[in-house]
Write a protein that holds these residues in place. Sequence first.
Motif, PDB file in Angstrom:
ATOM      1  N   ARG A  41      32.452 -65.335 -42.550  1.00  0.00           N
ATOM      2  CA  ARG A  41      32.700 -66.101 -43.992  1.00  0.00           C
ATOM      3  C   ARG A  41      32.766 -65.271 -45.188  1.00  0.00           C
ATOM      4  N   ILE A  42      33.793 -65.453 -46.014  1.00  0.00           N
ATOM      5  CA  ILE A  42      33.610 -65.041 -47.475  1.00  0.00           C
ATOM      6  C   ILE A  42      33.500 -66.011 -48.209  1.00  0.00           C
ATOM      7  N   LYS A  43      32.679 -66.220 -48.915  1.00  0.00           N
ATOM      8  CA  LYS A  43      32.008 -67.515 -49.872  1.00  0.00           C
ATOM      9  C   LYS A  43      31.955 -66.975 -51.164  1.00  0.00           C
ATOM     10  N   GLY A  44      32.894 -67.199 -51.985  1.00  0.00           N
ATOM     11  CA  GLY A  44      33.099 -66.748 -53.028  1.00  0.00           C
ATOM     12  C   GLY A  44      33.185 -65.022 -53.084  1.00  0.00           C
ATOM     13  N   GLU A  45      32.175 -64.350 -53.431  1.00  0.00           N
ATOM     14  CA  GLU A  45      32.512 -62.796 -53.384  1.00  0.00           C
ATOM     15  C   GLU A  45      31.126 -62.239 -52.561  1.00  0.00           C
ATOM     16  N   LYS A  46      30.770 -63.108 -51.583  1.00  0.00           N
ATOM     17  CA  LYS A  46      29.896 -62.500 -50.708  1.00  0.00           C
ATOM     18  C   LYS A  46      30.411 -62.918 -49.211  1.00  0.00           C
ATOM     19  N   GLY A  47      30.012 -62.052 -48.339  1.00  0.00           N
ATOM     20  CA  GLY A  47      30.073 -62.047 -46.928  1.00  0.00           C
ATOM     21  C   GLY A  47      29.040 -62.397 -46.174  1.00  0.00           C
ATOM     22  N   PHE A  48      29.190 -63.257 -45.078  1.00  0.00           N
ATOM     23  CA  PHE A  48      28.364 -63.757 -44.061  1.00  0.00           C
ATOM     24  C   PHE A  48      28.778 -63.667 -42.701  1.00  0.00           C
ATOM     25  N   LEU A  49      27.723 -63.423 -41.809  1.00  0.00           N
ATOM     26  CA  LEU A  49      28.067 -63.456 -40.292  1.00  0.00           C
ATOM     27  C   LEU A  49      26.846 -64.578 -39.828  1.00  0.00           C
ATOM     28  N   THR A  50      27.525 -65.478 -38.919  1.00  0.00           N
ATOM     29  CA  THR A  50      26.792 -66.530 -38.699  1.00  0.00           C
ATOM     30  C   THR A  50      26.901 -66.603 -36.939  1.00  0.00           C
ATOM     31  N   ILE A  51      25.795 -66.828 -36.492  1.00  0.00           N
ATOM     32  CA  ILE A  51      26.083 -67.376 -35.047  1.00  0.00           C
ATOM     33  C   ILE A  51      25.225 -68.673 -34.858  1.00  0.00           C
ATOM     34  N   LYS A  52      25.990 -69.680 -34.020  1.00  0.00           N
ATOM     35  CA  LYS A  52      25.304 -71.003 -34.050  1.00  0.00           C
ATOM     36  C   LYS A  52      25.525 -71.172 -32.503  1.00  0.00           C
ATOM     37  N   GLY A  53      24.067 -71.957 -31.952  1.00  0.00           N
ATOM     38  CA  GLY A  53      23.994 -72.176 -30.763  1.00  0.00           C
ATOM     39  C   GLY A  53      24.656 -73.447 -30.366  1.00  0.00           C
ATOM     40  N   LYS A  54      24.632 -73.916 -29.121  1.00  0.00           N
ATOM     41  CA  LYS A  54      25.243 -75.179 -28.754  1.00  0.00           C
ATOM     42  C   LYS A  54      24.380 -76.453 -29.416  1.00  0.00           C
ATOM     43  N   SER A  55      25.045 -77.524 -29.973  1.00  0.00           N
ATOM     44  CA  SER A  55      24.300 -78.744 -30.229  1.00  0.00           C
ATOM     45  C   SER A  55      23.728 -79.476 -29.382  1.00  0.00           C
ATOM     46  N   ASN A  56      22.668 -80.201 -29.840  1.00  0.00           N
ATOM     47  CA  ASN A  56      22.158 -81.263 -28.869  1.00  0.00           C
ATOM     48  C   ASN A  56      22.966 -82.404 -28.582  1.00  0.00           C
ATOM     49  N   ASP A  57      22.655 -83.246 -27.914  1.00  0.00           N
ATOM     50  CA  ASP A  57      23.410 -84.241 -27.369  1.00  0.00           C
ATOM     51  C   ASP A  57      23.891 -85.312 -28.708  1.00  0.00           C
ATOM     52  N   SER A  58      23.125 -85.344 -29.826  1.00  0.00           N
ATOM     53  CA  SER A  58      23.630 -86.346 -30.805  1.00  0.00           C
ATOM     54  C   SER A  58      24.407 -85.295 -31.630  1.00  0.00           C
ATOM     55  N   GLY A  59      24.658 -84.198 -31.490  1.00  0.00           N
ATOM     56  CA  GLY A  59      25.277 -83.205 -32.391  1.00  0.00           C
ATOM     57  C   GLY A  59      24.797 -83.066 -33.767  1.00  0.00           C
ATOM     58  N   THR A  60      23.651 -83.227 -33.927  1.00  0.00           N
ATOM     59  CA  THR A  60      23.045 -82.924 -35.028  1.00  0.00           C
ATOM     60  C   THR A  60      22.408 -81.719 -35.468  1.00  0.00           C
ATOM     61  N   THR A  61      21.730 -81.117 -34.154  1.00  0.00           N
ATOM     62  CA  THR A  61      20.882 -80.143 -34.524  1.00  0.00           C
ATOM     63  C   THR A  61      21.476 -78.918 -33.501  1.00  0.00           C
ATOM     64  N   ARG A  62      21.073 -77.744 -34.049  1.00  0.00           N
ATOM     65  CA  ARG A  62      21.441 -76.498 -33.040  1.00  0.00           C
ATOM     66  C   ARG A  62      20.857 -75.437 -33.936  1.00  0.00           C
ATOM     67  N   VAL A  63      20.582 -74.354 -33.188  1.00  0.00           N
ATOM     68  CA  VAL A  63      20.209 -72.798 -33.696  1.00  0.00           C
ATOM     69  C   VAL A  63      21.335 -72.419 -34.439  1.00  0.00           C
ATOM     70  N   GLU A  64      20.804 -71.853 -35.772  1.00  0.00           N
ATOM     71  CA  GLU A  64      21.864 -71.204 -36.548  1.00  0.00           C
ATOM     72  C   GLU A  64      21.328 -69.992 -37.219  1.00  0.00           C
ATOM     73  N   VAL A  65      21.587 -68.900 -36.950  1.00  0.00           N
ATOM     74  CA  VAL A  65      21.428 -67.272 -37.656  1.00  0.00           C
ATOM     75  C   VAL A  65      22.423 -66.952 -38.570  1.00  0.00           C
ATOM     76  N   GLU A  66      22.092 -66.729 -39.840  1.00  0.00           N
ATOM     77  CA  GLU A  66      22.994 -66.320 -40.611  1.00  0.00           C
ATOM     78  C   GLU A  66      22.639 -65.122 -41.484  1.00  0.00           C
ATOM     79  N   GLU A  67      23.204 -64.104 -41.817  1.00  0.00           N
ATOM     80  CA  GLU A  67      23.060 -63.074 -42.454  1.00  0.00           C
ATOM     81  C   GLU A  67      24.167 -62.843 -43.604  1.00  0.00           C
ATOM     82  N   GLU A  68      23.853 -62.228 -44.611  1.00  0.00           N
ATOM     83  CA  GLU A  68      24.718 -61.905 -45.619  1.00  0.00           C
ATOM     84  C   GLU A  68      24.970 -60.575 -45.195  1.00  0.00           C
ATOM     85  N   ILE A  69      26.443 -60.085 -45.451  1.00  0.00           N
ATOM     86  CA  ILE A  69      26.842 -58.741 -45.035  1.00  0.00           C
ATOM     87  C   ILE A  69      27.782 -58.428 -46.263  1.00  0.00           C
TER      88      ILE A  69
END
Length: 155
Positions: A41-69
Amino acid sequence: MLEIERKFLVTSAAFKEVAQKATRITQGYLSTDPERTVRVRIKGEKGFLTIKGKSNDSGTTRVEVEEEIAVDKAHTLLSMCLPGVIDKTRYEYTVGNHTWEIDEFYGKNEGLTIAEIELNAEEENFTTPEWIGSEVTGDNKYYNSQLSENPFKNW
Protein backbone atom coordinates in the motif's frame (compact mmCIF):
# COMPACT_ATOMS: atom_id res chain seq x y z
CA MET A 1 -1.53 -8.08 16.20
CA LEU A 2 -5.15 -9.17 16.10
CA GLU A 3 -7.35 -7.00 13.93
CA ILE A 4 -10.99 -6.86 15.01
CA GLU A 5 -13.14 -4.85 12.62
CA ARG A 6 -16.65 -4.60 11.28
CA LYS A 7 -17.57 -3.38 7.79
CA PHE A 8 -20.67 -1.56 6.57
CA LEU A 9 -21.99 -0.11 3.34
CA VAL A 10 -22.33 3.67 3.27
CA THR A 11 -25.69 5.14 2.25
CA SER A 12 -24.73 8.75 1.43
CA ALA A 13 -21.82 11.13 1.00
CA ALA A 14 -22.68 12.89 4.29
CA PHE A 15 -19.52 11.42 5.84
CA LYS A 16 -17.47 13.90 3.79
CA GLU A 17 -18.98 16.79 5.76
CA VAL A 18 -17.74 15.40 9.10
CA ALA A 19 -14.50 13.65 8.08
CA GLN A 20 -11.43 15.00 9.84
CA LYS A 21 -8.94 13.55 7.35
CA ALA A 22 -8.81 12.25 3.76
CA THR A 23 -5.90 10.32 2.25
CA ARG A 24 -5.47 8.80 -1.22
CA ILE A 25 -4.50 5.11 -1.17
CA THR A 26 -3.17 2.84 -3.89
CA GLN A 27 -2.83 -0.81 -2.98
CA GLY A 28 -2.13 -4.11 -4.67
CA TYR A 29 -1.81 -7.73 -3.68
CA LEU A 30 1.14 -10.09 -3.96
CA SER A 31 -1.13 -12.86 -2.64
CA THR A 32 -4.91 -13.02 -2.28
CA ASP A 33 -4.93 -16.48 -0.72
CA PRO A 34 -7.43 -16.22 2.19
CA GLU A 35 -4.94 -18.06 4.43
CA ARG A 36 -2.36 -15.28 3.98
CA THR A 37 -3.16 -12.11 2.09
CA VAL A 38 -0.08 -10.00 1.29
CA ARG A 39 -0.80 -6.35 0.49
CA VAL A 40 1.38 -3.47 -0.66
CA ARG A 41 0.00 0.00 0.00
CA ILE A 42 0.97 3.59 -0.68
CA LYS A 43 -1.00 5.80 1.69
CA GLY A 44 -0.29 9.45 1.04
CA GLU A 45 3.51 9.63 0.96
CA LYS A 46 4.17 6.43 2.94
CA GLY A 47 4.57 2.80 1.92
CA PHE A 48 3.35 -0.26 3.82
CA LEU A 49 3.60 -4.03 3.54
CA THR A 50 0.82 -5.95 5.28
CA ILE A 51 0.21 -9.64 5.82
CA LYS A 52 -3.23 -10.74 7.00
CA GLY A 53 -4.21 -14.22 8.13
CA LYS A 54 -7.48 -16.03 7.64
CA SER A 55 -10.57 -14.47 9.24
CA ASN A 56 -12.49 -16.23 11.98
CA ASP A 57 -15.97 -17.62 11.25
CA SER A 58 -17.72 -14.28 11.87
CA GLY A 59 -15.25 -12.43 9.63
CA THR A 60 -14.43 -9.90 12.36
CA THR A 61 -11.03 -11.07 13.60
CA ARG A 62 -7.75 -12.07 11.99
CA VAL A 63 -4.02 -11.70 12.50
CA GLU A 64 -2.53 -8.62 10.84
CA VAL A 65 1.14 -7.66 10.63
CA GLU A 66 1.90 -4.32 9.01
CA GLU A 67 5.25 -2.61 8.54
CA GLU A 68 6.05 0.76 7.06
CA ILE A 69 8.46 0.48 4.13
CA ALA A 70 10.20 3.06 1.98
CA VAL A 71 7.79 4.48 -0.59
CA ASP A 72 10.19 3.62 -3.46
CA LYS A 73 10.12 -0.03 -2.33
CA ALA A 74 6.32 0.13 -2.21
CA HIS A 75 6.27 1.41 -5.81
CA THR A 76 8.55 -1.45 -6.88
CA LEU A 77 6.39 -4.03 -5.10
CA LEU A 78 3.20 -2.54 -6.59
CA SER A 79 4.65 -3.17 -10.05
CA MET A 80 4.90 -6.88 -9.09
CA CYS A 81 1.35 -7.17 -7.76
CA LEU A 82 -1.46 -9.22 -9.20
CA PRO A 83 -3.77 -7.42 -11.65
CA GLY A 84 -6.47 -5.25 -10.11
CA VAL A 85 -4.70 -2.52 -8.13
CA ILE A 86 -7.15 -0.69 -5.83
CA ASP A 87 -7.45 3.11 -5.91
CA LYS A 88 -9.46 4.85 -3.18
CA THR A 89 -9.68 7.78 -0.81
CA ARG A 90 -9.88 6.93 2.89
CA TYR A 91 -11.80 9.38 5.04
CA GLU A 92 -11.48 9.26 8.82
CA TYR A 93 -14.19 10.26 11.27
CA THR A 94 -13.71 9.90 15.03
CA VAL A 95 -16.73 9.38 17.28
CA GLY A 96 -15.98 8.88 20.96
CA ASN A 97 -13.18 6.31 21.31
CA HIS A 98 -13.55 4.94 17.77
CA THR A 99 -12.43 6.07 14.35
CA TRP A 100 -14.52 5.16 11.33
CA GLU A 101 -12.49 4.64 8.15
CA ILE A 102 -14.60 5.26 5.06
CA ASP A 103 -13.21 4.10 1.72
CA GLU A 104 -14.54 5.70 -1.46
CA PHE A 105 -13.37 3.57 -4.38
CA TYR A 106 -12.42 4.62 -7.92
CA GLY A 107 -11.77 2.84 -11.20
CA LYS A 108 -13.50 -0.53 -11.55
CA ASN A 109 -14.80 -0.23 -7.97
CA GLU A 110 -16.30 3.23 -8.45
CA GLY A 111 -19.71 3.57 -6.85
CA LEU A 112 -18.74 1.48 -3.84
CA THR A 113 -18.17 3.11 -0.45
CA ILE A 114 -17.42 0.98 2.61
CA ALA A 115 -16.96 2.07 6.23
CA GLU A 116 -15.08 0.01 8.77
CA ILE A 117 -14.47 0.37 12.45
CA GLU A 118 -11.70 -1.32 14.43
CA LEU A 119 -12.68 -2.62 17.85
CA ASN A 120 -10.97 -3.98 20.94
CA ALA A 121 -13.49 -6.85 21.23
CA GLU A 122 -15.95 -8.41 18.79
CA GLU A 123 -19.01 -7.42 20.82
CA GLU A 124 -17.80 -3.91 21.73
CA ASN A 125 -20.44 -1.16 21.55
CA PHE A 126 -19.91 1.81 19.23
CA THR A 127 -21.80 4.80 17.86
CA THR A 128 -23.21 4.32 14.36
CA PRO A 129 -23.49 7.48 12.21
CA GLU A 130 -26.72 7.95 10.21
CA TRP A 131 -24.94 7.30 6.89
CA ILE A 132 -24.03 3.73 7.88
CA GLY A 133 -26.07 1.11 6.05
CA SER A 134 -26.08 -2.69 5.92
CA GLU A 135 -23.34 -4.63 7.64
CA VAL A 136 -21.10 -6.64 5.29
CA THR A 137 -18.63 -7.98 7.86
CA GLY A 138 -17.52 -11.45 6.80
CA ASP A 139 -18.87 -11.11 3.24
CA ASN A 140 -15.76 -11.96 1.25
CA LYS A 141 -16.77 -9.99 -1.85
CA TYR A 142 -16.23 -6.75 0.12
CA TYR A 143 -12.65 -7.59 1.10
CA ASN A 144 -10.24 -5.35 -0.81
CA SER A 145 -8.31 -8.44 -1.92
CA GLN A 146 -11.49 -9.76 -3.56
CA LEU A 147 -12.37 -6.36 -5.02
CA SER A 148 -9.01 -6.48 -6.81
CA GLU A 149 -10.04 -9.77 -8.46
CA ASN A 150 -13.79 -9.20 -8.90
CA PRO A 151 -14.42 -5.44 -8.90
CA PHE A 152 -17.74 -3.81 -8.03
CA LYS A 153 -18.42 -2.92 -11.71
CA ASN A 154 -18.64 -6.68 -12.48
CA TRP A 155 -21.39 -7.45 -9.94
